[in-house]
Design an enzyme around this catalytic site. Sequence first.
Site, PDB file in Angstrom:
ATOM      1  N   LYS A 193       0.793  -1.238   0.000  1.00 39.45           N
ATOM      2  CA  LYS A 193       0.000   0.000   0.000  1.00 39.45           C
ATOM      3  C   LYS A 193       0.822   1.284   0.000  1.00 39.45           C
ATOM      4  CE  LYS A 193      -3.843  -2.349   2.243  1.00 39.45           C
ATOM      5  NZ  LYS A 193      -4.880  -2.297   3.269  1.00 39.45           N
ATOM      6  N   ASP A 250      -9.591   2.315   2.379  1.00 41.49           N
ATOM      7  CA  ASP A 250      -9.492   1.746   3.733  1.00 41.49           C
ATOM      8  C   ASP A 250      -9.950   2.742   4.802  1.00 41.49           C
ATOM      9  OD1 ASP A 250      -8.394  -0.752   3.044  1.00 41.49           O
ATOM     10  OD2 ASP A 250      -6.353   0.041   3.063  1.00 41.49           O
TER      11      ASP A 250
END
Length: 326
Positions: free
Chosen positions: A96, A152
Amino acid sequence: MNKNSFPLARRPGLHYNRRVPDSAGSSINATTRLCAVYGHPIKHSASPAMHNAGLAALGLNWRYLAFDVAPGELRAAIAGAKAMKFIGLNLTVPHKLLALDLVDELDATAKTWGAVNTIRFETRVADGGWRPLAEVATDDANELRAVGFNTDADAVVRAIGEDLKLELRGARVLFLGAGGAGRVGALRLAAEGVGELALVNRTASKAVELAKEIRQRFPMCGVSVGYPAGKVDLVVNATSLGLKPDDGLPFDQNQFALTDAGAVFDMIYRPAETPLLRAARLAGCRIANGLGMLLHQGARALEIWCGQPAPVAVMRCVLEENIYGK
Ligand code: ATR
């Protein structure tokens, strides 16, 4: 003629012409479009089950796959998906942060939260602008770019709101963990307007750094490092403690008691009840695991790719079945 040169369709046992509808209710064919998740490791990911159910419910002739991609291969793997005109990608551990430097453009969500978990591929159109590949036939897509998003962060607040029915604005929160997931989660809670945020991490210097960032970016949030005095509305676990069966609690019981917490949210979703959630339930707290977070980050990614509302109920149902065998 050896066995391998025997025409496929005539090999005994291979029913090559039979149409085998799969989960999407349509056969894979030359117009099938692809999405995927890249991670390392990846084999336990529930994302393909969740997304393929979502795609089927939307009637899209797309498929979602999972690939084990080592960090050193991430650049090539993103370029490969782009060259093959995938609709988009999800990225999970450990990609990420790396992806911030590997996409062509960062959406505001990726810039704000400093991590990319979703990529959408786009193509240049006649007026000079860019359109998602989902809206364009692959034959018409030439100049391409990869745009990074973060889904997220919003998923954390949505899951806490839905699963714990908790008003985050003004809440007192004990936040455990300052790794990748912890940083994004704590920043997002601060942005949501929590009143007090007490950060605890095994490596204290990371909690100190995170507190500094929160103070600079969200000065209204009363952030501190270490255990809070008195009661809290919410404890969030963003550490990896609880993934393994013999893991202990992710906090020091000499410093904090769960009887002082109203609710506990554990970002872990497998097992369904971590030692922390079990202890919290026995202490009378409202509890929720990370399934809602997994669901909402995925649902939002699907919306970013296809431009329509995700079938959240279907995706939740399949996730529960996939992870807990319900
Ligand atoms: P993720 O991307 O899932 O957040 P990560 O960045 O490696 O993964 O972060 C893992 C988190 O779990 C960190 O907060 C880590 O603490 P450190 O910063 O001290 O490493 C925490 N963690 C992992 N194992 C732990 C353990 N045995 N005890 C306490 N905390 C632990």
